[in-house]
Design a protein around this motif. Sequence first.
Motif, PDB file in Angstrom:
ATOM      1  N   THR A  87      -8.440  20.727  15.077  1.00  0.00           N
ATOM      2  CA  THR A  87      -9.726  20.795  14.956  1.00  0.00           C
ATOM      3  C   THR A  87     -10.281  19.357  15.566  1.00  0.00           C
ATOM      4  OG1 THR A  87     -10.100  20.448  12.750  1.00  0.00           O
ATOM      5  CG2 THR A  87     -10.203  22.511  13.608  1.00  0.00           C
ATOM      6  N   GLY A  88      -9.258  18.319  15.362  1.00  0.00           N
ATOM      7  CA  GLY A  88      -9.280  17.062  15.762  1.00  0.00           C
ATOM      8  C   GLY A  88      -9.754  15.939  14.654  1.00  0.00           C
ATOM      9  N   TRP A  89      -9.684  16.401  13.364  1.00  0.00           N
ATOM     10  CA  TRP A  89      -9.683  15.560  12.355  1.00  0.00           C
ATOM     11  C   TRP A  89      -8.448  15.168  11.687  1.00  0.00           C
ATOM     12  CZ3 TRP A  89     -14.104  14.249   9.622  1.00  0.00           C
ATOM     13  CH2 TRP A  89     -15.515  14.833  10.349  1.00  0.00           C
ATOM     14  N   ALA A  90      -8.490  14.020  11.063  1.00  0.00           N
ATOM     15  CA  ALA A  90      -7.128  13.194  10.358  1.00  0.00           C
ATOM     16  C   ALA A  90      -7.595  13.303   8.952  1.00  0.00           C
ATOM     17  CB  ALA A  90      -6.840  11.998  10.696  1.00  0.00           C
ATOM     18  N   THR A  91      -6.756  13.963   8.060  1.00  0.00           N
ATOM     19  CA  THR A  91      -6.956  13.780   6.599  1.00  0.00           C
ATOM     20  C   THR A  91      -5.886  12.918   5.835  1.00  0.00           C
ATOM     21  OG1 THR A  91      -8.018  15.938   6.592  1.00  0.00           O
ATOM     22  CG2 THR A  91      -7.421  15.204   4.577  1.00  0.00           C
ATOM     23  N   VAL A  92      -5.984  12.148   5.085  1.00  0.00           N
ATOM     24  CA  VAL A  92      -4.970  11.449   4.533  1.00  0.00           C
ATOM     25  C   VAL A  92      -4.386  12.238   3.250  1.00  0.00           C
ATOM     26  CG1 VAL A  92      -4.700   9.280   2.832  1.00  0.00           C
ATOM     27  CG2 VAL A  92      -6.246   9.076   4.790  1.00  0.00           C
ATOM     28  N   VAL A  93      -3.161  12.224   3.375  1.00  0.00           N
ATOM     29  CA  VAL A  93      -2.369  12.803   2.267  1.00  0.00           C
ATOM     30  C   VAL A  93      -1.627  11.917   1.346  1.00  0.00           C
ATOM     31  CG1 VAL A  93      -0.298  14.437   2.017  1.00  0.00           C
ATOM     32  CG2 VAL A  93      -1.617  14.933   3.936  1.00  0.00           C
ATOM     33  N   ASP A  94      -1.048  10.820   1.783  1.00  0.00           N
ATOM     34  CA  ASP A  94      -0.392   9.705   1.095  1.00  0.00           C
ATOM     35  C   ASP A  94      -1.149   8.412   1.431  1.00  0.00           C
ATOM     36  OD1 ASP A  94       0.851   7.999  -0.453  1.00  0.00           O
ATOM     37  OD2 ASP A  94       2.835   8.520   0.240  1.00  0.00           O
ATOM     38  N   GLY A  95      -2.125   7.979   0.858  1.00  0.00           N
ATOM     39  CA  GLY A  95      -2.685   6.336   1.269  1.00  0.00           C
ATOM     40  C   GLY A  95      -1.965   5.364   0.516  1.00  0.00           C
ATOM     41  N   SER A  96      -0.884   5.422   0.197  1.00  0.00           N
ATOM     42  CA  SER A  96      -0.156   3.976  -0.340  1.00  0.00           C
ATOM     43  C   SER A  96       0.840   3.536   0.459  1.00  0.00           C
ATOM     44  CB  SER A  96       0.703   4.795  -1.989  1.00  0.00           C
ATOM     45  OG  SER A  96       1.672   5.574  -1.388  1.00  0.00           O
ATOM     46  N   GLY A  97       1.044   2.217   0.468  1.00  0.00           N
ATOM     47  CA  GLY A  97       1.992   1.608   1.234  1.00  0.00           C
ATOM     48  C   GLY A  97       1.621   1.493   2.731  1.00  0.00           C
ATOM     49  N   GLY A  98       2.853   1.549   3.579  1.00  0.00           N
ATOM     50  CA  GLY A  98       2.886   1.648   4.760  1.00  0.00           C
ATOM     51  C   GLY A  98       2.682   0.360   5.601  1.00  0.00           C
ATOM     52  N   ASP A  99       3.037   0.283   6.873  1.00  0.00           N
ATOM     53  CA  ASP A  99       3.219  -1.055   7.619  1.00  0.00           C
ATOM     54  C   ASP A  99       1.621  -1.314   8.051  1.00  0.00           C
ATOM     55  OD1 ASP A  99       2.466   0.647   9.763  1.00  0.00           O
ATOM     56  OD2 ASP A  99       4.311   0.486  10.631  1.00  0.00           O
ATOM     57  N   GLU A 100       1.422  -2.452   8.793  1.00  0.00           N
ATOM     58  CA  GLU A 100       0.011  -2.877   9.054  1.00  0.00           C
ATOM     59  C   GLU A 100      -0.629  -1.941  10.079  1.00  0.00           C
ATOM     60  OE1 GLU A 100      -0.285  -7.871   9.540  1.00  0.00           O
ATOM     61  OE2 GLU A 100       0.858  -6.532  11.175  1.00  0.00           O
ATOM     62  N   LEU A 101       0.017  -1.223  10.838  1.00  0.00           N
ATOM     63  CA  LEU A 101      -0.652  -0.229  11.825  1.00  0.00           C
ATOM     64  C   LEU A 101      -1.149   0.853  11.024  1.00  0.00           C
ATOM     65  CD1 LEU A 101       1.652  -0.105  14.860  1.00  0.00           C
ATOM     66  CD2 LEU A 101      -0.838  -1.045  14.725  1.00  0.00           C
ATOM     67  N   GLU A 102      -0.137   1.406   9.859  1.00  0.00           N
ATOM     68  CA  GLU A 102      -0.587   2.689   9.233  1.00  0.00           C
ATOM     69  C   GLU A 102      -1.703   2.137   8.245  1.00  0.00           C
ATOM     70  OE1 GLU A 102       2.965   3.673   7.244  1.00  0.00           O
ATOM     71  OE2 GLU A 102       3.855   4.701   8.906  1.00  0.00           O
ATOM     72  N   ARG A 103      -1.913   0.930   7.631  1.00  0.00           N
ATOM     73  CA  ARG A 103      -2.988   0.638   6.697  1.00  0.00           C
ATOM     74  C   ARG A 103      -4.121   0.397   7.577  1.00  0.00           C
ATOM     75  NH1 ARG A 103       1.124  -2.806   4.602  1.00  0.00           N
ATOM     76  NH2 ARG A 103       0.454  -4.740   5.792  1.00  0.00           N
ATOM     77  N   ALA A 104      -3.951  -0.069   9.087  1.00  0.00           N
ATOM     78  CA  ALA A 104      -5.085   0.130   9.815  1.00  0.00           C
ATOM     79  C   ALA A 104      -5.777   1.317   9.968  1.00  0.00           C
ATOM     80  CB  ALA A 104      -4.881  -0.663  11.290  1.00  0.00           C
ATOM     81  N   VAL A 105      -5.185   2.402  10.030  1.00  0.00           N
ATOM     82  CA  VAL A 105      -5.407   3.671  10.361  1.00  0.00           C
ATOM     83  C   VAL A 105      -6.069   4.121   9.048  1.00  0.00           C
ATOM     84  CG1 VAL A 105      -4.683   5.903  10.557  1.00  0.00           C
ATOM     85  CG2 VAL A 105      -3.790   4.231  12.372  1.00  0.00           C
ATOM     86  N   LEU A 106      -5.336   3.863   7.961  1.00  0.00           N
ATOM     87  CA  LEU A 106      -6.225   4.058   6.539  1.00  0.00           C
ATOM     88  C   LEU A 106      -7.263   3.662   6.661  1.00  0.00           C
ATOM     89  CD1 LEU A 106      -2.908   4.383   4.374  1.00  0.00           C
ATOM     90  CD2 LEU A 106      -4.162   6.343   5.383  1.00  0.00           C
TER      91      LEU A 106
END
Length: 253
Positions: A87-106
């Motif tokens: 449907t075009g929606w993003a839902t967070v499953v695990d919001g911990s850690g990640g690199d800079e790009l992943e943190r920017a998305v979160l």
Amino acid sequence: MAGAAVLPYNSIMVWIPLLLVACAVTAVACARLCRAAIAAGGPGAGGGADAELTLGEAAFLAGGPGRVTDLTLVSMHRARRLLLAHTGWATVVDGSGGDELERAVLGAIGPEGQAPVPGLRPAVAAAACVRRIEEGLVARGLAVPAPGRREVAAGARAVRGAFLLALALGAVAVPLVPTAERAQVLAGFALPLTASGLCLLLGRAESYPRSPWASHAGQRLLAGLSAEDPLTALATRGPAVLEPELRAALGPR
């Protein structure tokens, strides 16, 4: 006889000035586009040819900040840190850690943990980590600076405008001359029309499948990347390589 002698002169006075205007505008527009394209291409040899690209850098060179966002979203989806729905929606499953790009998305998704994918692209594109990717690539001679991209786009618009102007002036000039002289008028206006049309075609051939984001050196590095890995294929070729569900999730670009 006097009238017959005056008629060609009067006819010339009608369409030659229009042709000169069309030729002058076309010449200036084509020269602008050629200069901009040469400058944006960067050095023809060297210029970071021995460098290596990260996936994020390859995505930026191939498709700009939007491609970087798509790559990060799909990477997080495959790692089960994010759910991309058709449907075009993003839902967070695990919001911990990640690199800079992943943190920017979160960060772009926000505390609610859910957001439409099209709304994420401008937010992630403006993130400091994406700007650093661009600045690093420009400094290494692999990416075209933003002013260079703008100048190429402006040059292409100018050539398209020159083509339309020559077409309009030709359409105005043809009915103003006797029927016997119209072939000569058409032949005259064929010059600026052909020049601007060829300039646009050559520019398109040069840039396809070239990315406007990558210099010549950056293009060579992109061409050397293997597309066997799914994420590398996404970075270099775009969402067209994805399965239909993920293409639908990423939505229009």
